[in-house]
Motif scaffolding. Structure first.
Motif, PDB file in Angstrom:
ATOM      1  N   TYR A   1       0.806  -1.218   0.000  1.00 46.86           N
ATOM      2  CA  TYR A   1       0.000   0.000   0.000  1.00 46.86           C
ATOM      3  C   TYR A   1       0.847   1.280   0.000  1.00 46.86           C
ATOM      4  O   TYR A   1       2.015   1.274   0.409  1.00 46.86           O
ATOM      5  N   SER A   2       0.193   2.386  -0.409  1.00 48.55           N
ATOM      6  CA  SER A   2       0.845   3.689  -0.252  1.00 48.55           C
ATOM      7  C   SER A   2       0.356   4.380   1.014  1.00 48.55           C
ATOM      8  O   SER A   2       1.013   5.294   1.513  1.00 48.55           O
ATOM      9  N   ALA A   3      -0.808   3.962   1.528  1.00 42.43           N
ATOM     10  CA  ALA A   3      -1.298   4.475   2.822  1.00 42.43           C
ATOM     11  C   ALA A   3      -2.279   3.453   3.379  1.00 42.43           C
ATOM     12  O   ALA A   3      -2.881   2.678   2.620  1.00 42.43           O
ATOM     13  N   ILE A   4      -2.446   3.482   4.696  1.00 44.99           N
ATOM     14  CA  ILE A   4      -3.322   2.499   5.332  1.00 44.99           C
ATOM     15  C   ILE A   4      -3.978   3.163   6.533  1.00 44.99           C
ATOM     16  O   ILE A   4      -3.377   4.058   7.158  1.00 44.99           O
ATOM     17  N   SER A   5      -5.218   2.759   6.855  1.00 45.94           N
ATOM     18  CA  SER A   5      -5.885   3.417   7.981  1.00 45.94           C
ATOM     19  C   SER A   5      -5.155   3.065   9.279  1.00 45.94           C
ATOM     20  O   SER A   5      -4.658   1.951   9.433  1.00 45.94           O
ATOM     21  N   PRO A   6      -5.073   4.043  10.183  1.00 43.49           N
ATOM     22  CA  PRO A   6      -4.277   3.816  11.400  1.00 43.49           C
ATOM     23  C   PRO A   6      -4.843   2.726  12.296  1.00 43.49           C
ATOM     24  O   PRO A   6      -4.118   2.133  13.077  1.00 43.49           O
ATOM     25  N   GLU A   7      -6.129   2.441  12.170  1.00 45.40           N
ATOM     26  CA  GLU A   7      -6.712   1.390  13.005  1.00 45.40           C
ATOM     27  C   GLU A   7      -7.464   0.388  12.154  1.00 45.40           C
ATOM     28  O   GLU A   7      -8.044   0.732  11.125  1.00 45.40           O
ATOM     29  N   GLY A   8      -7.426  -0.862  12.589  1.00 47.78           N
ATOM     30  CA  GLY A   8      -8.234  -1.899  11.951  1.00 47.78           C
ATOM     31  C   GLY A   8      -7.667  -2.399  10.638  1.00 47.78           C
ATOM     32  O   GLY A   8      -8.362  -3.096   9.897  1.00 47.78           O
ATOM     33  N   ALA A   9      -6.438  -2.067  10.319  1.00 48.72           N
ATOM     34  CA  ALA A   9      -5.834  -2.540   9.072  1.00 48.72           C
ATOM     35  C   ALA A   9      -4.397  -2.962   9.334  1.00 48.72           C
ATOM     36  O   ALA A   9      -3.670  -2.255  10.032  1.00 48.72           O
ATOM     37  N   SER A  10      -4.030  -4.101   8.801  1.00 45.19           N
ATOM     38  CA  SER A  10      -2.646  -4.560   8.977  1.00 45.19           C
ATOM     39  C   SER A  10      -2.268  -5.484   7.825  1.00 45.19           C
ATOM     40  O   SER A  10      -3.120  -5.873   7.025  1.00 45.19           O
ATOM     41  N   VAL A  11      -0.981  -5.817   7.787  1.00 48.88           N
ATOM     42  CA  VAL A  11      -0.452  -6.672   6.715  1.00 48.88           C
ATOM     43  C   VAL A  11       0.282  -7.839   7.355  1.00 48.88           C
ATOM     44  O   VAL A  11       0.951  -7.674   8.378  1.00 48.88           O
ATOM     45  N   ASP A  12       0.143  -9.012   6.762  1.00 50.99           N
ATOM     46  CA  ASP A  12       0.883 -10.177   7.263  1.00 50.99           C
ATOM     47  C   ASP A  12       1.274 -11.051   6.067  1.00 50.99           C
ATOM     48  O   ASP A  12       0.720 -10.900   4.970  1.00 50.99           O
ATOM     49  N   PHE A  13       2.223 -11.961   6.297  1.00 53.40           N
ATOM     50  CA  PHE A  13       2.596 -12.891   5.231  1.00 53.40           C
ATOM     51  C   PHE A  13       1.422 -13.819   4.928  1.00 53.40           C
ATOM     52  O   PHE A  13       0.687 -14.230   5.835  1.00 53.40           O
ATOM     53  N   LEU A  14       1.263 -14.182   3.659  1.00 54.61           N
ATOM     54  CA  LEU A  14       0.266 -15.199   3.282  1.00 54.61           C
ATOM     55  C   LEU A  14       0.611 -16.527   3.950  1.00 54.61           C
ATOM     56  O   LEU A  14      -0.256 -17.256   4.401  1.00 54.61           O
TER      57      LEU A  14
END
Ligand code: FUB
Length: 447
Positions: A329-342
């Protein structure tokens, strides 16, 4: 709060594995199929060529556990900075007659073009003599390269960088606790002057990885330096390739990831400047297995380099009809959003975005929707609660263009939805979770 109940995306993973043999498509990091480090980017034949080191994991009888382990070099090329072609191995340690066998120390390289030939410079351990700098020569930027029988006499160090000035004179820079410079003869494989230490640079904290370029009459010497805990990228300027240099500032701060090294190059391609560097995206727990990245670099009017903030999105314009990895992503909401490995057991398979609160969102910029040919969207997603995502485009004429209902389940599904509006041109893509519960998303593609 969503719990992670989604199975791994077997089908998608198989596709990724197949496409990563020769042709790769990626944001940051640029190369997913292998570890890559120390990227030197050059423009040859109208394309970007990147010459990185190739990190591998040491194994019994192969390299030193817990340390850098490198036995060969690949070269990659791209026209759009998103599609990368792996041209395969160009030099292997077994091709280097003077190298210590099994030293696994094929560290940061460079490649330059002069008088019709490509000269590939690489450091490795010379039998009984410590670090040496080798040269391999080819008629093409992707090889085949022929290794010179001896390393460059008089140059002992790592991280060679060769700069060719406008008058055709070539200079070799390298490091060994300090940064050295020497003139090269026209044959590009012998020194034309004794190496001299470049003064006025930091003397405390590791300094290595010199990269030199010229812009508007200013000679830039950029280098990684440990000012605090890990390497950050700094630079100095001069009015001639051999200095004297004056320290100017920081190009990139220490990585928040804690990666001990950062090694870079700076290149202009089609009117835009880029910083190539590395981090440890695919190996969060071991920083000797690194991955190369690229981000935009800008200068002030007076030639000062603006500090570069590392991004996951990286560079280049994404084609809406390709799989868009919104976890970059280029931006992500500060809450309730995250990234993890598949799949945490195989990081090369990539990442997923997890949206686990109502209105959590992720933005992916610079998507080209073309001339208005796309009619539907497919989202590869999984939701243990079920839920709807809104797909929005930002920029001129921005609006919600699709609502996609992800069914409840633990399997990954490719969910299709017709677009309510047909977009065209360049937009940022924003994906918003509009329900309670949660959804995991691997990629989005328009058809
Ligand atoms: O890749 C091995 C070494 O780590 C390089 O030569 C240095 O610049 C650092 O990136």
């Amino acid at each position: 709060m969503m719990t992670n109940k989604c199975k791994s995306a077997i089908l998608i993973i198989a596709t990724l594995a197949v496409t990563s043999v020769n042709h790769l498509w990626a944001d940051n990091p640029l190369i997913m199929g292998q570890f890559t480090a120390d990227p030197t980017a050059r423009v040859f034949e109208g394309k970007i060529y990147v010459y990185p080191s190739h990190d591998i994991l040491a194994s019994p009888g192969k390299g030193r556990p817990g340390w850098f382990c490198m036995e060969d070099y690949h070269v990659f090329s791209s026209e759009n900075l998103l599609d990368w072609t792996d041209h395969g191995v160009i030099v292997h340690q077994k091709d280097v007659p003077w190298a210590e066998p099994n030293s696994y120390s094929m560290w940061a390289p460079d490649c330059v073009f002069k008088d019709g030939r490509y000269y590939f410079y690489f450091p490795t351990t010379a039998r009984g003599r410590g670090w040496g700098i080798g040269v391999a020569i080819s008629d093409k930027p992707y090889g085949p390269f022929k290794v010179e029988p001896q390393p460059i006499q008089g140059a002992r160090g790592i991280d060679p960088c060769v700069f060719i000035d406008k008058d055709g004179k070539a200079y070799l820079y390298y490091s060994m606790n300090r940064i050295f410079v020497a003139r090269l003869k026209d044959n590009m494989v012998e020194l034309d002057s004794n190496p001299q230490v470049i003064g006025n640079l930091p003397t405390r904290g590791l300094i290595e990885g010199p990269f030199v370029f010229e812009r508007n009459g200013i000679y830039y010497l950029s280098y990684p330096h440990v000012q605090n805990n890990t390497e950050r990228l700094e630079y100095a300027i001069a009015s001639s390739p051999m200095g004297p240099f004056e320290q100017k500032g920081v190009i990139m701060d220490e990585s928040p990831s804690g990666c001990w090294t950062n090694h870079h190059s700076i290149v202009e391609y089609k009117g835009q400047w880029y910083l190539f560097y590395h981090d440890k995206d695919l190996s969060p727990n071991f920083d000797k297995n690194r991955s190369i990245r690229a981000d935009y670099l800008y200068f002030d009017e007076d030639g000062t380099i603006q500090k570069v903030t590392p991004t996951l999105r990286g560079v280049g314009i994404a084609d809406a009809t390709r799989r868009i990895q919104i976890d970059r992503y280029s931006a992500i909401s500060p809450e309730g959003a995250s990234v993890d490995f598949l799949d945490p057991n195989d990081t090369h398979k990539g990442w997923k975005v997890m949206l686990s609160a109502k209105d959590a969102w992720v933005r992916y910029n610079r998507v080209d929707f073309g001339k208005g040919q796309v009619r539907s969207v497919v989202v590869n997603a999984c939701s243990s609660t079920g839920g709807t995502i809104a797909i929005r485009i930002d920029g001129p004429g921005g609006q919600v263009i699709a609502q996609v209902k992800i069914p409840k389940g633990t399997d990954w599904r490719q969910v299709n939805s017709a677009l309510s509006t047909v977009p065209s041109g360049l937009h940022d893509l924003v994906v918003v979770f509009t329900d309670v519960g949660g959804v995991e998303i691997d990629w989005v593609q328009f058809n």
